[in-house]
Scaffold this motif. Structure first.
Motif, PDB file in Angstrom:
ATOM      1  N   ARG A   1      11.805 -33.982  40.182  1.00 10.29           N
ATOM      2  CA  ARG A   1      11.293 -35.435  39.782  1.00 10.29           C
ATOM      3  C   ARG A   1       9.985 -34.660  40.876  1.00 10.29           C
ATOM      4  O   ARG A   1       9.727 -34.254  42.027  1.00 10.29           O
ATOM      5  N   PHE A   2       8.698 -34.942  39.879  1.00 10.21           N
ATOM      6  CA  PHE A   2       7.731 -34.420  40.477  1.00 10.21           C
ATOM      7  C   PHE A   2       5.982 -35.471  40.141  1.00 10.21           C
ATOM      8  O   PHE A   2       6.225 -35.773  39.096  1.00 10.21           O
ATOM      9  N   ARG A   3       6.062 -35.389  40.663  1.00 15.09           N
ATOM     10  CA  ARG A   3       4.052 -36.368  40.201  1.00 15.09           C
ATOM     11  C   ARG A   3       3.295 -35.954  40.423  1.00 15.09           C
ATOM     12  O   ARG A   3       2.820 -34.552  40.743  1.00 15.09           O
ATOM     13  N   SER A   4       2.312 -36.084  39.344  1.00 18.10           N
ATOM     14  CA  SER A   4       0.960 -34.825  39.515  1.00 18.10           C
ATOM     15  C   SER A   4      -0.256 -36.146  39.029  1.00 18.10           C
ATOM     16  O   SER A   4      -0.100 -36.834  38.352  1.00 18.10           O
ATOM     17  N   MET A   5      -1.369 -35.861  39.671  1.00 18.45           N
ATOM     18  CA  MET A   5      -3.280 -36.697  39.574  1.00 18.45           C
ATOM     19  C   MET A   5      -3.854 -35.795  39.545  1.00 18.45           C
ATOM     20  O   MET A   5      -3.731 -34.874  40.560  1.00 18.45           O
ATOM     21  N   MET A   6      -3.899 -35.703  38.154  1.00 16.31           N
ATOM     22  CA  MET A   6      -5.536 -34.602  37.412  1.00 16.31           C
ATOM     23  C   MET A   6      -6.403 -35.248  37.696  1.00 16.31           C
ATOM     24  O   MET A   6      -6.625 -36.046  36.886  1.00 16.31           O
ATOM     25  N   SER A   7      -7.233 -34.493  37.776  1.00 20.62           N
ATOM     26  CA  SER A   7      -8.440 -34.441  37.910  1.00 20.62           C
ATOM     27  C   SER A   7      -9.129 -33.513  36.829  1.00 20.62           C
ATOM     28  O   SER A   7      -8.916 -32.909  36.837  1.00 20.62           O
ATOM     29  N   ALA A   8     -10.474 -33.926  36.058  1.00 14.53           N
ATOM     30  CA  ALA A   8     -10.279 -32.878  34.998  1.00 14.53           C
ATOM     31  C   ALA A   8     -11.310 -33.059  34.048  1.00 14.53           C
ATOM     32  O   ALA A   8     -12.226 -34.269  34.483  1.00 14.53           O
ATOM     33  N   GLY A   9     -12.724 -32.473  33.776  1.00 15.77           N
ATOM     34  CA  GLY A   9     -13.813 -32.042  32.960  1.00 15.77           C
ATOM     35  C   GLY A   9     -14.379 -31.274  33.140  1.00 15.77           C
ATOM     36  O   GLY A   9     -13.877 -29.680  33.068  1.00 15.77           O
ATOM     37  N   THR A  10     -15.637 -31.045  32.447  1.00 13.50           N
ATOM     38  CA  THR A  10     -16.688 -30.264  32.254  1.00 13.50           C
ATOM     39  C   THR A  10     -17.707 -30.300  33.254  1.00 13.50           C
ATOM     40  O   THR A  10     -18.051 -31.536  33.599  1.00 13.50           O
ATOM     41  N   HIS A  11     -18.426 -29.751  33.899  1.00 13.68           N
ATOM     42  CA  HIS A  11     -19.902 -29.576  34.615  1.00 13.68           C
ATOM     43  C   HIS A  11     -21.181 -29.797  33.546  1.00 13.68           C
ATOM     44  O   HIS A  11     -21.199 -29.497  32.149  1.00 13.68           O
ATOM     45  N   GLU A  12     -22.280 -30.521  33.765  1.00 14.84           N
ATOM     46  CA  GLU A  12     -23.171 -30.446  32.602  1.00 14.84           C
ATOM     47  C   GLU A  12     -24.006 -29.267  31.933  1.00 14.84           C
ATOM     48  O   GLU A  12     -24.668 -29.459  31.526  1.00 14.84           O
ATOM     49  N   SER A  13     -24.016 -28.157  33.685  1.00 20.09           N
ATOM     50  CA  SER A  13     -24.481 -27.123  32.829  1.00 20.09           C
ATOM     51  C   SER A  13     -24.108 -26.418  31.308  1.00 20.09           C
ATOM     52  O   SER A  13     -24.686 -25.518  30.818  1.00 20.09           O
ATOM     53  N   ILE A  14     -22.163 -26.806  30.724  1.00 18.17           N
ATOM     54  CA  ILE A  14     -22.024 -26.042  29.744  1.00 18.17           C
ATOM     55  C   ILE A  14     -21.587 -27.053  28.826  1.00 18.17           C
ATOM     56  O   ILE A  14     -21.175 -26.824  27.749  1.00 18.17           O
ATOM     57  N   LYS A  15     -22.197 -28.470  28.866  1.00 18.81           N
ATOM     58  CA  LYS A  15     -22.271 -29.006  28.059  1.00 18.81           C
ATOM     59  C   LYS A  15     -22.103 -28.606  26.607  1.00 18.81           C
ATOM     60  O   LYS A  15     -22.005 -29.618  25.322  1.00 18.81           O
TER      61      LYS A  15
END
Length: 261
Positions: free
Chosen positions: A118-132
């Motif tokens: 059993r594991f937990r994941s706390m994810m941060s994700a997204g795109t930089h404005e330079s590639i929007k």
């Protein structure tokens, strides 16, 4: 004297078994951590190679089950790679997808060839404005929290992922947080393969998403009482509500070989 030698042999055997078990636990834990590191950088071929070739191998994700090694590849090398990195193996500039693997609890079976974790994941994700303007997701940033209840198998002396079951417990935009998550923020799987070329082999009935807060069942018993958590305590009724009138508790799937046996 012979009795003392026999006793010493038993002690040595017990210690050997304990060392092997502890070593196996650490190897499984490292396997899951390595999975997270590969996934962070969209190294989907490397992720797929962590999985067993066993016919009961699967991934359960967002209401779908991908069966066998081919199903595993369809999810990672097909669905994820095409969605996030335009089909390549590896990261693309300006796209963040971090999957820390934490709070790992690993238990090895008595035969030393299967394990549960059993594991937990706390994810941060997204795109930089330079590639929007060039990335299909546009300009986006989000948080995600999830629980893994996985099974592992030792093949030719090497631990591999056998059945990965990930419950993405909650999602949130960076700007407003989890209190304002829209319903169906990440849609559940709705079409199977081959209707959806990158879809799952099966659709699951018991998918969940925030604000649903049911407990993902624990593969282990309570360390002091030796008992499992009661079914009603795995539910999540409304504040002050009757648990029996809320959604039923989640149930972890089993390999077909266990069901048949």
């Amino acid at each position: 004297m012979s009795n003392e030698i026999d006793d010493l042999k038993k002690i040595v055997a017990q210690l050997q078994n304990q060392v092997t078990r502890l070593s196996d636990q650490e190897e499984v834990r490292k396997l899951q951590y390595k999975y997270g590191y590969y996934l962070d950088k969209c190294l989907y071929k490397e992720v797929a190679d962590l999985y067993s070739d066993h016919p009961d191998t699967c991934v359960e994700f967002l209401g779908g089950r991908y069966n066998g090694k081919e199903g595993v590849k369809r999810l990672y090398i097909g669905r994820f790679a095409k969605t996030f990195v335009s089909g390549r193996n590896g990261p693309v500039h300006g796209f963040l997808l971090d999957h820390p693997q934490i709070q790992g609890i690993v238990d090895i079976d008595t035969n030393g060839t299967r394990a549960k974790g059993r594991f937990r994941s706390m994810m941060s994700a997204g795109t930089h404005e330079s590639i929007k303007d060039t990335h299909p997701r546009g300009l986006v940033q989000w948080w995600e929290g999830g629980i893994y209840e996985n099974e592992y198998i030792k093949e030719d002396g090497i631990w591999k992922i056998f059945r990965l079951k990930y419950f993405p417990f909650w999602h949130a935009t960076f700007e407003k947080g989890w209190s304002h998550t829209k319903p169906n923020y990440i849609p559940f799987m709705s079409k199977k393969y081959p209707e959806d070329p990158n879809g799952p082999d099966e659709l699951l009935e018991d998918a969940m998403m925030w604000p649903d807060t049911r407990v993902v069942p624990f593969h282990y018993t309570h360390p002091a009482t030796g008992e499992q958590v009661a079914d009603d305590d795995l539910r999540a009724p409304h504040f002050g509500g009757d648990p029996s009138e809320s959604l039923p508790p989640l149930v972890l799937s089993k390999p077909q070989s266990e069901i048949s046996g």
